[in-house]
Design a protein around this motif. Structure first.
Motif, PDB file in Angstrom:
ATOM      1  N   LEU A  79      38.540  62.579  45.427  1.00 19.27           N
ATOM      2  CA  LEU A  79      39.636  63.250  46.129  1.00 19.27           C
ATOM      3  C   LEU A  79      39.071  63.776  47.442  1.00 19.27           C
ATOM      4  N   HIS A  80      39.778  63.566  48.532  1.00 24.30           N
ATOM      5  CA  HIS A  80      39.194  63.967  49.802  1.00 24.30           C
ATOM      6  C   HIS A  80      40.267  64.370  50.815  1.00 24.30           C
ATOM      7  N   SER A  81      39.792  65.048  51.846  1.00 25.88           N
ATOM      8  CA  SER A  81      40.588  65.367  53.047  1.00 25.88           C
ATOM      9  C   SER A  81      41.821  66.209  52.738  1.00 25.88           C
ATOM     10  N   LEU A  82      41.759  67.104  51.749  1.00 20.65           N
ATOM     11  CA  LEU A  82      42.914  67.941  51.420  1.00 20.65           C
ATOM     12  C   LEU A  82      43.298  68.823  52.603  1.00 20.65           C
ATOM     13  N   LEU A  83      44.599  68.854  52.885  1.00 23.85           N
ATOM     14  CA  LEU A  83      45.140  69.649  53.983  1.00 23.85           C
ATOM     15  C   LEU A  83      46.268  70.534  53.455  1.00 23.85           C
ATOM     16  N   MET A 102      38.768  57.814  55.944  1.00 22.70           N
ATOM     17  CA  MET A 102      38.806  59.225  56.302  1.00 22.70           C
ATOM     18  C   MET A 102      37.462  59.868  55.973  1.00 22.70           C
ATOM     19  N   GLY A 103      37.402  61.186  56.177  1.00 19.87           N
ATOM     20  CA  GLY A 103      36.186  61.904  55.832  1.00 19.87           C
ATOM     21  C   GLY A 103      35.111  61.823  56.881  1.00 19.87           C
ATOM     22  N   ASP A 104      35.518  61.585  58.143  1.00 19.10           N
ATOM     23  CA  ASP A 104      34.563  61.497  59.252  1.00 19.10           C
ATOM     24  C   ASP A 104      33.506  60.432  58.944  1.00 19.10           C
ATOM     25  N   ALA A 105      32.230  60.816  58.945  1.00 12.05           N
ATOM     26  CA  ALA A 105      31.159  59.833  58.761  1.00 12.05           C
ATOM     27  C   ALA A 105      31.040  59.349  57.323  1.00 12.05           C
ATOM     28  N   ALA A 106      31.730  59.983  56.382  1.00 11.73           N
ATOM     29  CA  ALA A 106      31.643  59.584  54.984  1.00 11.73           C
ATOM     30  C   ALA A 106      32.345  58.253  54.722  1.00 11.73           C
ATOM     31  N   PHE A 107      33.320  57.889  55.556  1.00  9.37           N
ATOM     32  CA  PHE A 107      34.069  56.642  55.408  1.00  9.37           C
ATOM     33  C   PHE A 107      34.632  56.486  53.997  1.00  9.37           C
TER      34      PHE A 107
END
Length: 222
Positions: A79-83, A102-107
């Protein structure tokens, strides 16, 4: 697969999250939009980079992950990038598709998108989440604590809020199973095997379906 999941947050958890948000600082939502989405995004989001944001993200993520329907339908890996998003009167988010990475450099890949509703539908007018298909549209405005999950490939929008304030949590999932059709097959099989178990216990039919689910996971997990 589009799925509505009720009661992701309890009433006490909702009170905790909304009370924290009432005291928090929100900033222009365009800060987290892609270059083309900035043209149609008009909302506010909880300011990043504070301990409060991280605490709320972890709190909500824990509630989502414990939900068995979410687990069965989405097969989450990350789960990522929660806004935490707020729409006041006049705000909206025009038609767009979520970024694939998403997740910047995490891709981190976005396979599944979700919206968790924090505001009662009677507390605001407008603000429907609209999923746009090739020949129709489906609008969603769920009860507090409920969540809708849908493929991140979907074109969608948030209609203008005409009264009140709309608070939601939006986020994305990199699934263990990348293909939406394969996730749906696994979900259907899991529903059937659980129904068999609830009605008849551990039967030979239950064992065969469980075997198929396990073997399909071995084949499809990314």
């Amino acid at each position: 697969m589009i799925l509505k999941i009720p009661n992701v947050l309890t009433s006490d958890e909702l009170e905790y999250v909304t009370s924290r948000l009432a005291q928090a600082e929100f900033v222009d939502g365009k800060l987290t939009a892609g270059w083309h989405a900035k043209l149609v995004k008009n909302n506010q989001q909880l300011k990043h980079g504070t301990p409060e944001v991280q605490t709320l993200r972890e709190f909500v993520e824990k509630a989502i992950r414990r939900n068995p329907l979410f687990q069965a339908a989405v097969r989450p890996k990350v789960l990522h990038s929660l806004l935490f998003s707020r729409y006041d009167v006049g705000m909206s988010y025009g038609s767009h598709t979520d970024n694939a990475l998403m997740g910047d450099a995490a891709f981190l890949r976005s396979d599944v998108s979700f919206t968790l509703f924090l505001t009662a539908p009677s507390a605001y007018d407008g603000g429907e989440l609209v999923l746009e298909g090739a020949d129709d549209e489906r609008a969603y405005k769920l009860e507090t604590g409920a969540m809708i999950v849908y493929p991140s490939t979907t074109l969608h929008r948030v209609d203008p809020v005409t009264k009140g304030t709309r608070l939601v949590v939006v986020g994305w999932v990199q699934s263990l199973v990348r293909d939406v059709g394969e996730r749906e097959i696994l979900f259907d099989l899991d529903v059937v095997r659980r129904a068999i178990f609830a009605k008849e216990g551990k039967t030979p039919e239950f064992d065969l379906i469980s075997k198929s689910v396990a073997n399909l996971l071995r084949r499809w997990v990314d």
